[in-house]
Scaffold this motif. Structure first.
Motif, PDB file in Angstrom:
ATOM      1  N   ARG A 174     -29.469 -96.251 -25.740  1.00 38.79           N
ATOM      2  CA  ARG A 174     -28.723 -96.560 -26.424  1.00 38.79           C
ATOM      3  C   ARG A 174     -28.591 -98.528 -25.535  1.00 38.79           C
ATOM      4  O   ARG A 174     -27.895 -99.111 -25.983  1.00 38.79           O
ATOM      5  N   LYS A 175     -29.117 -99.037 -24.828  1.00 41.61           N
ATOM      6  CA  LYS A 175     -29.245-100.140 -24.310  1.00 41.61           C
ATOM      7  C   LYS A 175     -30.185-100.611 -25.329  1.00 41.61           C
ATOM      8  O   LYS A 175     -29.486-101.739 -26.008  1.00 41.61           O
ATOM      9  N   PHE A 176     -31.386-100.220 -26.254  1.00 47.08           N
ATOM     10  CA  PHE A 176     -31.962-101.028 -27.200  1.00 47.08           C
ATOM     11  C   PHE A 176     -30.851-101.407 -28.297  1.00 47.08           C
ATOM     12  O   PHE A 176     -31.006-102.666 -28.960  1.00 47.08           O
ATOM     13  N   MET A 177     -29.611 -99.827 -28.368  1.00 44.06           N
ATOM     14  CA  MET A 177     -29.271-100.516 -29.696  1.00 44.06           C
ATOM     15  C   MET A 177     -27.580-101.323 -29.217  1.00 44.06           C
ATOM     16  O   MET A 177     -26.820-101.476 -29.976  1.00 44.06           O
ATOM     17  N   LYS A 178     -27.333-101.902 -28.034  1.00 40.70           N
ATOM     18  CA  LYS A 178     -26.470-103.105 -27.196  1.00 40.70           C
ATOM     19  C   LYS A 178     -25.207-102.024 -27.200  1.00 40.70           C
ATOM     20  O   LYS A 178     -24.344-102.525 -27.669  1.00 40.70           O
ATOM     21  N   ILE A 179     -25.094-100.647 -26.783  1.00 41.72           N
ATOM     22  CA  ILE A 179     -24.233-100.300 -26.419  1.00 41.72           C
ATOM     23  C   ILE A 179     -23.753-100.621 -25.203  1.00 41.72           C
ATOM     24  O   ILE A 179     -25.058 -99.521 -24.230  1.00 41.72           O
ATOM     25  N   THR A 180     -22.406-101.054 -25.337  1.00 38.07           N
ATOM     26  CA  THR A 180     -21.957-101.159 -23.691  1.00 38.07           C
ATOM     27  C   THR A 180     -20.997-100.768 -23.552  1.00 38.07           C
ATOM     28  O   THR A 180     -19.899-100.532 -24.169  1.00 38.07           O
ATOM     29  N   GLY A 181     -20.443-100.926 -21.754  1.00 35.01           N
ATOM     30  CA  GLY A 181     -18.709-100.695 -21.479  1.00 35.01           C
ATOM     31  C   GLY A 181     -18.074 -98.900 -21.437  1.00 35.01           C
ATOM     32  O   GLY A 181     -17.619 -98.966 -21.791  1.00 35.01           O
ATOM     33  N   GLU A 182     -19.411 -97.814 -21.945  1.00 32.50           N
ATOM     34  CA  GLU A 182     -19.407 -96.961 -21.995  1.00 32.50           C
ATOM     35  C   GLU A 182     -19.801 -96.094 -21.597  1.00 32.50           C
ATOM     36  O   GLU A 182     -21.008 -96.114 -21.621  1.00 32.50           O
ATOM     37  N   LEU A 183     -19.116 -94.693 -21.206  1.00 25.95           N
ATOM     38  CA  LEU A 183     -20.113 -93.345 -19.987  1.00 25.95           C
ATOM     39  C   LEU A 183     -21.029 -93.212 -21.566  1.00 25.95           C
ATOM     40  O   LEU A 183     -20.789 -93.296 -22.321  1.00 25.95           O
TER      41      LEU A 183
END
Length: 278
Positions: free
Chosen positions: A175-184
């Motif tokens: 998720r960090k690699f794909m820049k998915i932030t702000g959600e569980l």
């Protein structure tokens, strides 16, 4: 839908829990991935871009779109095709101890009745070098093709062994690699995918019945067929990976593992020291 709408690819490796990774990511509403492996840049390139893109028609505005095809790791030419068509795609490789990966791959094909119990014929480097099972673990050679064509920030290398220790942490790396932030983060899939301990029809019987498979296919969901099949299934007894055979495989992979560790910045010596099969 255009080619540059595709954001990421899981490129392998086979028998390294990439289906677990795919199914875990599919639980995230931000992500769309078609269920089957498309193998477009490896086995199906002659079908053309329109065919490839038609497999993503189910996506409904998800922020990230991707697919998983393990053959992208070990198919010559796949990396160059991906560079030409998807130069900005993020690439995820989840790798497993190549000795255990080869044994797991052998067990899968044994379950299907496609190989016999002479395990050395498939895994002993003196007899099987160049074959599917050993070549599938030549990760340095496979990844080098991507390292040569893509910037380092577009490639994420994960280890199966880390996933076994902490699946949540593994998904968070993705998720960090794909820049998915702000959600569980979604919960990782808990059920083991393609469990080799699951009872199946005896592999020898499967080989004998293979010519009749098309004839019985229409009846597979019939309750009577299921009852008959349940009487024929049992836990499979696999040929063991002996210490002697493991040592030969250690020698076969030693240089490859050392080179791989250098390009991915990881200490992978544990793969050669680990004497157990998971």
């Amino acid at each position: 839908m255009k080619l540059n709408d595709i954001d990421f690819l899981i490129i392998g490796a086979t028998k390294s829990a990439t289906t677990w990774l795919q199914q875990s990511l599919q639980q995230d509403p931000n992500i769309y991935m078609p269920a089957p492996e498309l193998h477009y840049f490896s086995r199906c390139y002659d079908r053309g871009d329109d065919w490839y893109l038609s497999n993503f028609e189910g996506q409904k505005g998800q922020r990230l779109i991707g697919e998983k095809s393990n053959s992208y790791m070990d198919t010559e030419g796949a990396a160059e095709r991906i560079r030409q068509k998807l130069p900005k795609a993020l690439l995820i490789a989840q790798l497993r101890n190549p000795i255990e990966r080869a044994y797991s791959d052998y067990c899968m094909l044994y379950r299907r009745g496609e190989v016999d119990r002479d395990i050395a014929k498939y895994l002993d480097p003196r007899r099987a070098a160049g074959g599917r099972f050993l070549n599938g673990g030549l990760y340095f050679q496979q990844l080098q093709a991507y390292v040569d064509r893509f910037p380092a920030e577009q490639i994420l290398v994960l280890l199966y062994e880390d996933m076994k220790i902490d699946a949540d942490a593994q998904l968070n790396r993705v998720r960090k690699f794909m820049k998915i932030t702000g959600e569980l983060p979604p919960r990782p899939v808990e059920k083991k995918v393609k469990d080799k301990a699951e009872p199946v029809v005896n592999p020898t019987l499967r080989r004998l019945l293979r010519p009749f498979k098309p004839m019985v296919a229409p009846f597979r969901n019939n309750s009577g067929f299921k009852r008959i099949r349940s009487m024929a299934v049992a836990e499979v007894q696999y040929a063991p990976l002996t210490r002697e055979l493991r040592e030969r495989m250690n020698d076969f992979y030693a240089t490859e593992i050392e080179k791989l560790g250098a390009i991915v910045g990881m200490d992978l010596n544990g793969w050669l020291k680990n004497g157990g099969i998971q």
